[in-house]
Structure formats: structure tokens, C-alpha cells
Design a protein around this motif. Structure first.
Motif, PDB file in Angstrom:
ATOM      1  N   PRO A   1       0.806  -1.221   0.000  1.00 42.02           N
ATOM      2  CA  PRO A   1       0.000   0.000   0.000  1.00 42.02           C
ATOM      3  C   PRO A   1       0.837   1.269   0.000  1.00 42.02           C
ATOM      4  O   PRO A   1       0.396   2.301  -0.520  1.00 42.02           O
ATOM      5  CB  PRO A   1      -0.791  -0.081   1.300  1.00 42.02           C
ATOM      6  N   PHE A   2       2.036   1.210   0.554  1.00 42.62           N
ATOM      7  CA  PHE A   2       2.852   2.408   0.606  1.00 42.62           C
ATOM      8  C   PHE A   2       3.382   2.749  -0.768  1.00 42.62           C
ATOM      9  O   PHE A   2       3.406   3.912  -1.179  1.00 42.62           O
ATOM     10  CB  PHE A   2       3.993   2.232   1.603  1.00 42.62           C
ATOM     11  N   ILE A   3       3.786   1.720  -1.473  1.00 42.15           N
ATOM     12  CA  ILE A   3       4.263   1.952  -2.833  1.00 42.15           C
ATOM     13  C   ILE A   3       3.096   2.401  -3.703  1.00 42.15           C
ATOM     14  O   ILE A   3       3.221   3.314  -4.515  1.00 42.15           O
ATOM     15  CB  ILE A   3       4.923   0.674  -3.390  1.00 42.15           C
ATOM     16  N   LYS A   4       1.959   1.796  -3.470  1.00 44.91           N
ATOM     17  CA  LYS A   4       0.789   2.191  -4.239  1.00 44.91           C
ATOM     18  C   LYS A   4       0.475   3.672  -4.008  1.00 44.91           C
ATOM     19  O   LYS A   4       0.228   4.423  -4.948  1.00 44.91           O
ATOM     20  CB  LYS A   4      -0.428   1.357  -3.849  1.00 44.91           C
ATOM     21  N   GLN A   5       0.517   4.080  -2.777  1.00 51.81           N
ATOM     22  CA  GLN A   5       0.194   5.467  -2.464  1.00 51.81           C
ATOM     23  C   GLN A   5       1.174   6.421  -3.134  1.00 51.81           C
ATOM     24  O   GLN A   5       0.784   7.446  -3.704  1.00 51.81           O
ATOM     25  CB  GLN A   5       0.222   5.672  -0.955  1.00 51.81           C
ATOM     26  N   MET A   6       2.419   6.040  -3.073  1.00 55.57           N
ATOM     27  CA  MET A   6       3.449   6.882  -3.676  1.00 55.57           C
ATOM     28  C   MET A   6       3.212   7.014  -5.174  1.00 55.57           C
ATOM     29  O   MET A   6       3.257   8.115  -5.734  1.00 55.57           O
ATOM     30  CB  MET A   6       4.802   6.220  -3.391  1.00 55.57           C
ATOM     31  N   ALA A   7       2.942   5.898  -5.809  1.00 57.64           N
ATOM     32  CA  ALA A   7       2.687   5.914  -7.250  1.00 57.64           C
ATOM     33  C   ALA A   7       1.442   6.742  -7.560  1.00 57.64           C
ATOM     34  O   ALA A   7       1.412   7.519  -8.511  1.00 57.64           O
ATOM     35  CB  ALA A   7       2.532   4.489  -7.763  1.00 57.64           C
ATOM     36  N   THR A   8       0.447   6.582  -6.715  1.00 59.12           N
ATOM     37  CA  THR A   8      -0.800   7.311  -6.936  1.00 59.12           C
ATOM     38  C   THR A   8      -0.588   8.808  -6.828  1.00 59.12           C
ATOM     39  O   THR A   8      -1.131   9.587  -7.618  1.00 59.12           O
ATOM     40  CB  THR A   8      -1.850   6.857  -5.912  1.00 59.12           C
ATOM     41  N   GLU A   9       0.206   9.207  -5.867  1.00 54.53           N
ATOM     42  CA  GLU A   9       0.467  10.628  -5.707  1.00 54.53           C
ATOM     43  C   GLU A   9       1.158  11.215  -6.935  1.00 54.53           C
ATOM     44  O   GLU A   9       0.803  12.297  -7.393  1.00 54.53           O
ATOM     45  CB  GLU A   9       1.317  10.884  -4.459  1.00 54.53           C
ATOM     46  N   PHE A  10       2.099  10.485  -7.459  1.00 54.69           N
ATOM     47  CA  PHE A  10       2.772  10.985  -8.660  1.00 54.69           C
ATOM     48  C   PHE A  10       1.817  11.032  -9.838  1.00 54.69           C
ATOM     49  O   PHE A  10       1.857  11.943 -10.647  1.00 54.69           O
ATOM     50  CB  PHE A  10       3.998  10.147  -8.998  1.00 54.69           C
ATOM     51  N   ARG A  11       0.946  10.059  -9.889  1.00 56.03           N
ATOM     52  CA  ARG A  11      -0.032  10.040 -10.965  1.00 56.03           C
ATOM     53  C   ARG A  11      -0.910  11.300 -10.888  1.00 56.03           C
ATOM     54  O   ARG A  11      -1.237  11.913 -11.890  1.00 56.03           O
ATOM     55  CB  ARG A  11      -0.909   8.792 -10.777  1.00 56.03           C
ATOM     56  N   ARG A  12      -1.276  11.643  -9.683  1.00 56.68           N
ATOM     57  CA  ARG A  12      -2.089  12.850  -9.510  1.00 56.68           C
ATOM     58  C   ARG A  12      -1.352  14.080  -9.983  1.00 56.68           C
ATOM     59  O   ARG A  12      -1.902  14.936 -10.656  1.00 56.68           O
ATOM     60  CB  ARG A  12      -2.423  13.054  -8.034  1.00 56.68           C
ATOM     61  N   ARG A  13      -0.105  14.142  -9.598  1.00 53.80           N
ATOM     62  CA  ARG A  13       0.652  15.348  -9.927  1.00 53.80           C
ATOM     63  C   ARG A  13       0.880  15.475 -11.420  1.00 53.80           C
ATOM     64  O   ARG A  13       1.015  16.569 -11.939  1.00 53.80           O
ATOM     65  CB  ARG A  13       1.994  15.331  -9.177  1.00 53.80           C
ATOM     66  N   THR A  14       0.972  14.360 -12.081  1.00 59.36           N
ATOM     67  CA  THR A  14       1.223  14.430 -13.517  1.00 59.36           C
ATOM     68  C   THR A  14      -0.071  14.428 -14.316  1.00 59.36           C
ATOM     69  O   THR A  14      -0.032  14.637 -15.536  1.00 59.36           O
ATOM     70  CB  THR A  14       2.086  13.231 -13.973  1.00 59.36           C
ATOM     71  N   GLY A  15      -1.178  14.216 -13.629  1.00 61.75           N
ATOM     72  CA  GLY A  15      -2.468  14.114 -14.312  1.00 61.75           C
ATOM     73  C   GLY A  15      -2.737  15.205 -15.329  1.00 61.75           C
ATOM     74  O   GLY A  15      -3.032  14.895 -16.489  1.00 61.75           O
ATOM     75  N   PRO A  16      -2.640  16.456 -14.944  1.00 62.39           N
ATOM     76  CA  PRO A  16      -2.983  17.538 -15.866  1.00 62.39           C
ATOM     77  C   PRO A  16      -2.162  17.502 -17.149  1.00 62.39           C
ATOM     78  O   PRO A  16      -2.616  17.951 -18.186  1.00 62.39           O
ATOM     79  CB  PRO A  16      -2.636  18.795 -15.065  1.00 62.39           C
ATOM     80  N   PHE A  17      -0.959  16.950 -17.077  1.00 57.37           N
ATOM     81  CA  PHE A  17      -0.099  16.957 -18.243  1.00 57.37           C
ATOM     82  C   PHE A  17      -0.326  15.733 -19.122  1.00 57.37           C
ATOM     83  O   PHE A  17      -0.276  15.810 -20.344  1.00 57.37           O
ATOM     84  CB  PHE A  17       1.364  17.046 -17.809  1.00 57.37           C
ATOM     85  N   ARG A  18      -0.599  14.613 -18.465  1.00 60.80           N
ATOM     86  CA  ARG A  18      -0.841  13.398 -19.228  1.00 60.80           C
ATOM     87  C   ARG A  18      -2.140  13.492 -20.001  1.00 60.80           C
ATOM     88  O   ARG A  18      -2.266  12.969 -21.102  1.00 60.80           O
ATOM     89  CB  ARG A  18      -0.873  12.187 -18.295  1.00 60.80           C
ATOM     90  N   ALA A  19      -3.125  14.146 -19.385  1.00 62.36           N
ATOM     91  CA  ALA A  19      -4.450  14.190 -19.993  1.00 62.36           C
ATOM     92  C   ALA A  19      -4.399  14.706 -21.428  1.00 62.36           C
ATOM     93  O   ALA A  19      -5.090  14.192 -22.307  1.00 62.36           O
ATOM     94  CB  ALA A  19      -5.378  15.057 -19.160  1.00 62.36           C
TER      95      ALA A  19
END
Lengths: 216, 216
Positions: free
Chosen positions: B147-165
Motif C-alpha cells: 500500500p505504501f508503494i501504491k500510495q506513492m505511485a498514486t500521488e505521482f499520478r495525480r501530480r502528472t495528471g494535468p499533463f498526461r491528460a
DNA sequence: AACTCATATTTTGCATGCAAAATCAATAAA
DNA sequence: TTTATTGATTTTGCATGCAAAATATGAGTT
């Protein structure tokens, strides 16, 4: 003209104070933090206290209590294993990137930090060793040349701080730890990214077992 | 007797709303967020607004503005490269661990998610594809069993969201993206952790260049 | 036009107060 | 002794108000 505007706010001061007290174990994992108590203790109102607690929760240092309030994050053995796994995976990434990108400046910083570790270990000065060890890790994180990865690694380091601290009890512990850095540093200095990654990984289990032993 | 006590607070609702609006680009990177304006818009006082903003700052989604207020995080090309590198490194770790630990349940979830991606791509439904793609990534993160790795990955996904979209403009983009998942998933399913890691890495540069192209 | 300096305006950080929710304590019923 | 139930108490979440800091505005000067 361009003075860094604004001194530390109450919120920031409390946040820093709590990070410190938690890292050093003065406030133990599992302990509950009460808004009003903190407000009184630090001579401020509940509002800034809440802000500071919120930030620490967001950093995973504190967790929302089961019933009420927030408490210092406390982990089961399984969770401890997971969080250390996460940290070690990141550190492996750091080692790899550091080896790949090693600059003269990074190299110098790592050397200096490692010298500091050895010196503190020789003297059996535990607090000094903890600081030097921290500096070494930061030097390696810096060597990735990626501030985002550094921040991520730093956050995990904070979260595991209270548990790692207990590992160091005797001068022998310090010397063993300082020695164990050597192969990794060598790999980084020889820009062997694969080797650096491998060494970091090989330390994972061992390192975690020590933590587990120290934390019951 | 064990109902999850307490509905979403105003703070939580605002936080969720902002995450959503930022992820979808309704609020653009660089845009300034005003406490009082938000308070009015969401019919609450400044206090919960502040708490929500604080949390988002802690997550790196917002950053403290140069002069005042907070703004949606905005990155230079260099920073963008760094943050994507960080995300990809984590994702590589995830792929590796997922391959190593793959359970039947994880496998099923990944299969379902990938089917959803293909379906949405076939229909050229961009919002649906974004959701399905998200689900696929989450399924892989879950498969790490950490879960910790998942959370970390999820946070980065959020931060990059606006650009990936912005990467996804046409049906062809979607199909290409969905197809590109296949080799990775195959490696994970054949529990080839080294191969999964390698594939993830090989996608890094390509993926980032697309993002860069889409974001000027 | 560019530069001060003074003044108005906005924005922030924090204190305080209060009502609702959650928890605890004590009593009564099974 | 356990289990409900009720009332007291603590704790939370939020609104409001205000003083200080930051920023914008504008007049007067060079």
C-alpha cells in the motif's frame, strides 16, 4: 529588495517542532496528539495547531486516530515490512541514478559525508552518527539530480526515522553501519548503476531484520 | 455496529472537488486559488478552505505562490522531465513487484481493466479511456501488495495528471496507448519481473516526449 | 517617464466562540 | 455479569472577526 519575505509562522514552528520530537522518539509511535494540549503547550490557538497536524497527516507522519484525534503513525510488523520495502526500492532507484549521473560535486559531497560517518562511528557518538548518516543519504539523493525523487526518498526516511533510530545502540553498531556503506559508495563512484542497485537490494532484508529486532 | 463514522466534511469535499478540477484541467497549472473566492463558491468559510489548500500543498498539487496565495503546480520542461522520470521509476518498481507477486485476484483485476481500456479505445471515448487507464494503473499498483508503494505511485499520478491528460486527442491515440499496455501486461502475467521492469523503462522516454509535445 | 514615498486595499494568520458529533460514564434492565 | 440506555463531557469542524503583513494605488518630485 529581495529578502525572503516572512518569518516562520506559528504553524511552521509547530510543524518543525513535532517532526523533531517524533523523529527523536520523544513522542512515540501510537501516541495521541491533542489539539488543545498542543495549543497550550506552544502558546497558540487551536487554529495553527490544526494546520500543522493536517500537514503532518498529509506527510504520513501522523495518522487519523481510530476514535478521535491524530496519533503518531504506528505500524504492524507487516506494515513495517512494507514501508521499509518501499523505502529501499526508492533508495535502490537513487543509487542507480546517482551512479549514472555522478558529478564531481556529488562525489565530493558523498565522500565528505561518509568521512563524517566513519569519524562519528569511531568516536561512538550516536547522535553525531545519526546526523552524518542522514547527510550521506541526502548526498546520495542529491546525486540523482532529481529533486522529486529526492523528496520522495526524504519523506520515506522521515516516516521510518523513529524505527531506524533504535537500531543504533553500541559503537559496534555504528562501525558496522558505516562499513556497510562502503561497497555501495564504491559502486556509485565507479558509475556501476546496476551494481549499485544490486547492492542496495542485497542490504534490504538484512537492514529490515535489524529494524524489526530493535522494535520488538 | 461498525459503520464508518462521519460523512465527508466540508474540507474533504472541497479537497476532492479541487483534485478533480485540477486533474481534468478545468483549473490550469499556474492558476491562482483565492481563499475567499473558493469559500464563496463552495458556500463555506475560509477555515475549511484553508485546510483543504494546505493538504493539497502537502501533496504537491498546489504550491505556495511567489507573492501570495497558492497556485496549481506548474513545471518547467526540466521539472516536467524530472517528475515524469520519478513517476516512471516508481512504475517500473511497481511492474517488477507486480510480476513477482501476481495473485489470481490481481491478475483478474488487471485483465478486467485492460479490457476496459480496449473497449473505451475502440469507441474513441476519451473520458472513459482516461478512467479505464487509471483503473489499469491502480490494478498494477495494487498487485504490488504494498500500500505504501501504491500510495506513492498514486500521488505521482495525480501530480502528472494535468499533463498526461493532454496526450489523448484522437481515437488513434487511445488505441495506440491501449496496445502499448499489452507487452507490459504479458510480462507481468508471465511473472517476468525483470522483463516487466525493462519494458516499463523502455516506455519512459517515448511517453515523456509525447507529454512534452502535448504541453508545448 | 521613472522614481519615491505615503496611503488605501487586499490578503493572510491567528484567536475566539459555538453547535454538532463523538466518546465516556453511570445507571438501569436482562 | 453482561447489555442497553441515557445524560454528561470532551472533541471536532466550522464561522466570524480582527490586527498585521503584503500588495496595489496614486500623488508628488526629479
Amino acid at each position: 529588495m529581495s529578502e525572503k519575505t516572512g518569518g516562520p509562522s506559528m504553524t511552521e514552528r509547530l510543524e518543525a517542532a513535532l517532526v523533531e520530537e517524533i523523529a527523536t522518539g520523544q513522542i512515540a509511535p501510537g501516541e495521541r496528539l491533542d489539539e488543545s494540549v498542543l495549543a497550550q503547550r506552544f502558546g497558540m490557538s487551536r487554529t495553527p495547531v490544526r494546520e500543522a497536524l493536517n500537514r503532518l497527516v498529509a506527510q504520513g507522519i501522523l495518522v487519523p486516530g481510530e476514535k478521535r484525534g491524530v496519533r503518531v503513525a504506528e505500524y504492524t510488523h507487516e506494515e513495517l515490512a512494507q514501508i521499509f520495502e518501499a523505502m529501499h526500492e526508492i533508495e535502490a532507484v537513487c543509487a542507480q541514478l546517482a551512479a549514472k549521473r555522478l558529478s564531481l560535486l556529488s562525489r565530493a559531497r558523498i565522500e565528505t559525508a561518509q568521512a563524517g560517518c566513519l569519524a562519528a562511528a569511531e568516536q561512538g557518538d550516536i547522535p553525531a552518527y545519526l546526523r552524518a548518516n542522514e547527510a550521506l543519504h541526502m548526498a546520495i539523493y542529491d546525486a540523482t539530480e532529481n529533486p522529486f525523487i529526492k523528496q520522495m526518498a526524504t519523506e520515506f526516511r522521515r516516516r521510518t526515522g523513529p524505527f531506524r533510530a533504535k537500531k543504533f545502540r553500541t559503537k559496534a553498531d555504528l562501525i558496522a553501519s558505516a562499513q556497510s556503506h562502503m561497497p555501495l559508495i564504491e559502486k556509485i563512484f565507479s558509475t556501476d548503476s546496476h551494481g549499485a542497485d544490486a547492492i542496495m537490494r542485497s542490504h534490504m532484508t538484512e537492514s529490515f531484520l535489524q529494524v524489526l529486532a530493535a522494535n520488538g
